[in-house]
Design a protein around this motif. Structure first.
Motif, PDB file in Angstrom:
ATOM      1  N   PHE A  93       0.841  -1.189   0.000  1.00 50.53           N
ATOM      2  CA  PHE A  93       0.000   0.000   0.000  1.00 50.53           C
ATOM      3  C   PHE A  93       0.882   1.247   0.000  1.00 50.53           C
ATOM      4  CE2 PHE A  93      -4.046  -2.102   0.841  1.00 50.53           C
ATOM      5  CZ  PHE A  93      -3.646  -3.293   1.409  1.00 50.53           C
ATOM      6  N   SER A  94       0.392   2.296  -0.635  1.00 52.93           N
ATOM      7  CA  SER A  94       1.097   3.570  -0.670  1.00 52.93           C
ATOM      8  C   SER A  94       0.222   4.636  -0.022  1.00 52.93           C
ATOM      9  CB  SER A  94       1.437   3.974  -2.106  1.00 52.93           C
ATOM     10  OG  SER A  94       0.254   4.052  -2.892  1.00 52.93           O
ATOM     11  N   PRO A  95       0.833   5.523   0.783  1.00 52.01           N
ATOM     12  CA  PRO A  95       0.039   6.565   1.461  1.00 52.01           C
ATOM     13  C   PRO A  95      -0.381   7.672   0.505  1.00 52.01           C
ATOM     14  CG  PRO A  95       2.369   6.838   1.964  1.00 52.01           C
ATOM     15  CD  PRO A  95       2.256   5.573   1.149  1.00 52.01           C
ATOM     16  N   GLY A 145      -4.064  11.088   3.946  1.00 51.94           N
ATOM     17  CA  GLY A 145      -3.839  10.245   5.111  1.00 51.94           C
ATOM     18  C   GLY A 145      -4.330   8.824   4.920  1.00 51.94           C
ATOM     19  N   ALA A 146      -5.069   8.581   3.833  1.00 53.59           N
ATOM     20  CA  ALA A 146      -5.551   7.227   3.530  1.00 53.59           C
ATOM     21  C   ALA A 146      -4.446   6.437   2.823  1.00 53.59           C
ATOM     22  CB  ALA A 146      -6.799   7.307   2.657  1.00 53.59           C
TER      23      ALA A 146
END
Length: 277
Positions: A118-120, A124-125
């Motif tokens: 996952f990448s930010p 902030g999600a």
């Protein structure tokens, strides 16, 4: 840390409320003199509070706790359903390694899942940046019940390739081709072909991996028979882990009932739902 204590007169009990970092229903910026006026002729309370015709007085006490006391208070509110109760605060839970292995006379095969990435985002999600996969490791036999893992060859099954294997019938076969250097200067110098074919007596499937590596001068072919029972274990494991490889469990765990309506109303894609057309 500040503890607000609310007490009632005439033998009443005391309720302690921990003050959080942000304002909440238990921690208001309104002065206590307004919330709990001491004068009977206050404009907010035209008449005194009564209980069985007897006046009741309320008071608010602030108690400042030392760091040791804060830790003790935090332990009171620690949920009992913690997944890793012994894990120190601020540390990630320990990694867990799982897999399934098949050992035969000419080769061994291990199957291990690899998680998604996952990448930010600026909001902030997090967004799925790379799907997970299942790593197959083939090792040729070097003796009786001995395998040469220094000569192992690996093949990564994508979620779509896993779907192909799951949908195989007893007489079906499939074939996958990989070039790890595709799109690079060494494209075509490494070729990997995995074939999954039914056994002649329909008792299972052959997993046949062929690797040609012109960079390291390797030309290896490793095959291993997989029985119906072993193949059933693989299919069941693939079915279970597939949503996790797609990251759907992370999405499901992030859903909060109080945020569902807010997210749907602010999400521009919510208009794509069929029932909103």
């Amino acid at each position: 840390m500040v503890i607000h204590s609310v007490c009632a007169g005439r033998g009443g009990g005391v309720i302690s409320i921990p003050q959080p970092n942000k304002l909440s229903a238990f921690n208001s910026a309104i002065p206590t003199s307004i919330l709990f006026p001491r004068k009977k002729n206050s404009s907010l309370f035209p008449c005194p509070l009564q209980y069985h015709s007897k006046n009741v007085s309320l008071c608010v006490k602030n108690q400042y706790l030392t760091p040791q006391d804060q830790n003790h208070e935090q332990q009171k509110f620690t949920p009992y359903d913690s997944r890793f109760p012994s894990q120190p605060a601020g540390q990630f839970p320990p990694r867990v390694y799982v897999g399934y292995s098949v050992y035969k006379g000419k080769a061994a095969l291990t199957v291990e899942p690899r998680p998604p990435e996952f990448s930010p985002l600026d909001s902030g999600a997090f967004k799925l940046s790379k799907e997970g996969y299942v790593l197959l490791q083939f090792a040729p036999a070097s003796g009786v019940r001995q395998y040469d893992w220094s000569r192992k060859q690996v093949f990564s099954l994508s979620v779509t390739e896993i779907g192909h294997i799951i949908s195989l019938g007893a007489s079906n076969s499939c074939e996958f081709f990989h070039d790890p250097n595709k799109g690079k200067s060494d494209e075509g110098r490494v070729r990997k072909v995995l074939k999954v074919e039914p056994l002649p007596d329909s008792s299972g499937h052959f997993f046949n991996l062929s690797v040609q590596n012109k960079i390291t001068n390797v030309d290896e072919k490793i095959y291993i028979p997989i029985t119906k029972a072993e193949f059933a274990v693989l299919v069941s494991s693939f079915n279970f882990v597939l949503p996790y490889l797609l990251g759907w469990h992370t999405f499901a765990n992030s859903i909060k009932p109080e945020d569902a309506n807010r997210l749907n109303s602010t999400n521009p894609r919510s208009s794509d739902f069929e029932w909103t057309r």
